[in-house]
Design a protein around this motif. Structure first.
Motif, short mmCIF file in Angstrom:
data_model
loop_
_atom_site.label_atom_id
_atom_site.label_comp_id
_atom_site.label_asym_id
_atom_site.label_seq_id
_atom_site.Cartn_x
_atom_site.Cartn_y
_atom_site.Cartn_z
N ALA A 50 0.86 -1.18 0.00
CA ALA A 50 0.00 0.00 0.00
C ALA A 50 0.90 1.24 0.00
O ALA A 50 1.27 1.76 1.05
N ARG A 51 1.22 1.71 -1.21
CA ARG A 51 2.15 2.83 -1.36
C ARG A 51 1.54 3.92 -2.23
O ARG A 51 0.89 3.64 -3.23
N HIS A 52 1.83 5.16 -1.87
CA HIS A 52 1.27 6.30 -2.59
C HIS A 52 1.70 6.34 -4.05
O HIS A 52 0.96 6.83 -4.91
N ASP A 53 2.91 5.84 -4.36
CA ASP A 53 3.41 5.91 -5.73
C ASP A 53 2.81 4.83 -6.63
O ASP A 53 3.11 4.79 -7.83
N LEU A 54 1.95 3.98 -6.08
CA LEU A 54 1.25 2.97 -6.87
C LEU A 54 -0.22 3.34 -7.05
O LEU A 54 -1.03 2.52 -7.45
N VAL A 55 -0.55 4.59 -6.75
CA VAL A 55 -1.92 5.10 -6.88
C VAL A 55 -2.01 5.99 -8.12
O VAL A 55 -1.32 7.01 -8.19
N PRO A 56 -2.84 5.62 -9.10
CA PRO A 56 -2.98 6.46 -10.29
C PRO A 56 -3.89 7.66 -10.04
O PRO A 56 -4.55 7.75 -9.00
N LEU A 243 -3.17 9.32 3.59
CA LEU A 243 -1.86 9.60 4.16
C LEU A 243 -1.15 8.32 4.61
O LEU A 243 0.08 8.25 4.61
N ALA A 244 -1.93 7.31 4.98
CA ALA A 244 -1.34 6.03 5.40
C ALA A 244 -0.58 5.37 4.27
O ALA A 244 0.26 4.48 4.51
N LEU A 245 -0.82 5.79 3.03
CA LEU A 245 -0.08 5.25 1.89
C LEU A 245 1.35 5.77 1.83
O LEU A 245 2.12 5.39 0.95
N ALA A 246 1.72 6.62 2.77
CA ALA A 246 3.13 7.01 2.91
C ALA A 246 3.98 5.83 3.37
O ALA A 246 5.21 5.84 3.23
N GLY A 247 3.34 4.80 3.91
CA GLY A 247 4.05 3.61 4.34
C GLY A 247 4.48 3.63 5.78
O GLY A 247 5.06 2.66 6.28
N ALA A 248 4.17 4.72 6.48
CA ALA A 248 4.50 4.85 7.90
C ALA A 248 3.64 5.96 8.47
O ALA A 248 3.21 6.86 7.74
N PRO A 249 3.37 5.94 9.77
CA PRO A 249 2.62 7.04 10.38
C PRO A 249 3.35 8.36 10.20
O PRO A 249 4.58 8.41 10.15
N ILE A 250 2.58 9.44 10.11
CA ILE A 250 3.15 10.77 9.90
C ILE A 250 3.09 11.57 11.19
O ILE A 250 2.06 11.63 11.85
N GLN A 266 -1.00 13.72 -4.37
CA GLN A 266 0.00 14.63 -4.92
C GLN A 266 0.85 15.24 -3.82
O GLN A 266 2.06 15.47 -4.00
N LEU A 267 0.24 15.50 -2.67
CA LEU A 267 0.98 16.05 -1.54
C LEU A 267 2.04 15.07 -1.07
O LEU A 267 3.19 15.47 -0.80
N LEU A 268 1.69 13.79 -0.94
CA LEU A 268 2.68 12.80 -0.53
C LEU A 268 3.82 12.71 -1.53
O LEU A 268 5.00 12.65 -1.16
N ARG A 269 3.47 12.71 -2.81
CA ARG A 269 4.52 12.65 -3.84
C ARG A 269 5.45 13.85 -3.73
O ARG A 269 6.68 13.72 -3.82
N ALA A 270 4.86 15.02 -3.51
CA ALA A 270 5.67 16.23 -3.39
C ALA A 270 6.56 16.18 -2.15
O ALA A 270 7.73 16.60 -2.19
N ALA A 271 6.02 15.66 -1.05
CA ALA A 271 6.79 15.58 0.19
C ALA A 271 7.99 14.66 0.03
O ALA A 271 9.11 14.99 0.49
N PHE A 272 7.78 13.51 -0.61
CA PHE A 272 8.90 12.58 -0.82
C PHE A 272 9.90 13.12 -1.83
O PHE A 272 11.09 12.78 -1.77
N ASP A 273 9.45 13.98 -2.74
CA ASP A 273 10.34 14.54 -3.75
C ASP A 273 11.07 15.79 -3.29
O ASP A 273 11.98 16.27 -3.97
#
Length: 305
Positions: A50-56, A243-250, A266-273
């Motif tokens: 369950a990862r944010h980068d696998l969500v279209p 947000l849980a799709l970040a893979g860990a609690p925030i 998009q926010l999670l993607r931006a945060a990781f980038d």
């Protein structure tokens, strides 16, 4: 400490968009496994994390996509329930392309998970600490992460339908607050949106029993809203699941203004980038105590639907 469930939890119901009867199970997993999804009807296809980068790109629900034709939709409510109960490791098995919508909230999932029991594991909780502000926008909507000691939410919605209108809610999600205040809030939509979705072949499993439907100042679903601000509470529920799709609690503050699934992703993607925006930490006892789910008990469900 990390946690899984003690025994299997099973749920059966129709998919909101497909209208198909589906059975899903949540199974215990070892420490550091994370949350994974598996399609029982697809042979020789491995579980997908369950990862944010696998969500279209998707506005109506959160979908997870993997290799070999794997996809599973409407995962946001079970993800919120797992996060809200402090469950870090689990395998979600489903026999179709969409999870059951049940009553449109996360409460049935929470109830089933707590009944199965929560098993603490001999491994420290790893969390993502927000170190600097990250913001994404889409027209008059935005979503933002900023530093905070625990997971806090500040969500605002604004609908032209008077039955919903302008709503704002702020919450610190530590110590079972998700279970007590948010988990029973149901998905909602406008009557005009229902007609549009039906024409597009969507929401085929939607009923007045699993969604709150409004039309101007009228609430068409029997019994009306469970809370005067149920709509914004449900938006917060969705945001926790996404947000849980970040893979860990925030460990941070999430601020949403008219935000939805797509913007949170998009926010999670931006945060990781963004260099230096997030730091993975082994939680101290004090940090862990500020996470959703720590200290959750069945009594927290006593007053919800």
């Amino acid at each position: 400490m990390q946690a899984t469930i003690k025994s299997e939890a099973t749920f059966t119901g129709v998919g909101l968009h497909t209208g198909r009867l589906v059975r899903m199970s949540v199974l215990p997993q070892p420490a550091h496994s994370g949350i994974r999804f598996q399609r029982r009807d697809l042979e020789n296809v491995a579980p997908v994390a369950a990862r944010h980068d696998l969500v279209p790109h998707s506005r109506l629900c959160t979908k997870l996509v993997g290799d070999h034709g794997f996809e599973v939709s409407t995962i946001e409510h079970i993800m919120a329930a797992l996060a809200g109960c402090g469950i870090h490791n689990a395998l979600v098995q489903v026999d179709g392309p969409e999870l059951p919508i049940l009553d449109g909230s996360a409460a049935p999932f929470v109830r089933g998970l707590l009944k199965a029991g929560i098993q603490r594991q001999a491994a420290m909780i790893q969390a993502l600490e927000v170190l600097k502000e990250v913001r994404v926008e889409d027209g008059n909507a935005f979503a933002m992460l900023s530093p905070a000691d625990g997971l806090e939410m500040d969500f605002t919605i604004d609908f032209e339908d008077a039955a919903i209108g302008h709503q704002r809610r702020v919450a610190n999600l530590a110590n079972g607050r998700f279970v007590r205040e948010l988990c029973d809030s149901r998905t909602f939509c406008r009557r005009a949106d229902v007609e549009m979705m039906h024409e597009a072949g969507l929401a085929l499993g939607g009923t007045y029993d699993n969604a709150v439907v409004v039309d101007g100042s009228d609430v068409l679903s029997p019994g009306g809203f469970r809370h005067a601000d149920e709509a914004v509470r449900h938006k917060m529920l969705d945001a926790l699941g996404d947000l849980a799709l970040a893979g860990a609690p925030i460990l941070g503050r999430y601020t949403g203004m008219r935000a939805g699934h797509m913007l949170t992703n998009q926010l999670l993607r931006a945060a990781f980038d963004t260099p230096g925006a997030l730091r993975r930490v082994d939680c101290t006892d004090a940090q862990a105590a500020r996470l959703p789910g720590v200290g959750v008990k069945s009594a927290d469900l006593a007053h919800v639907a």
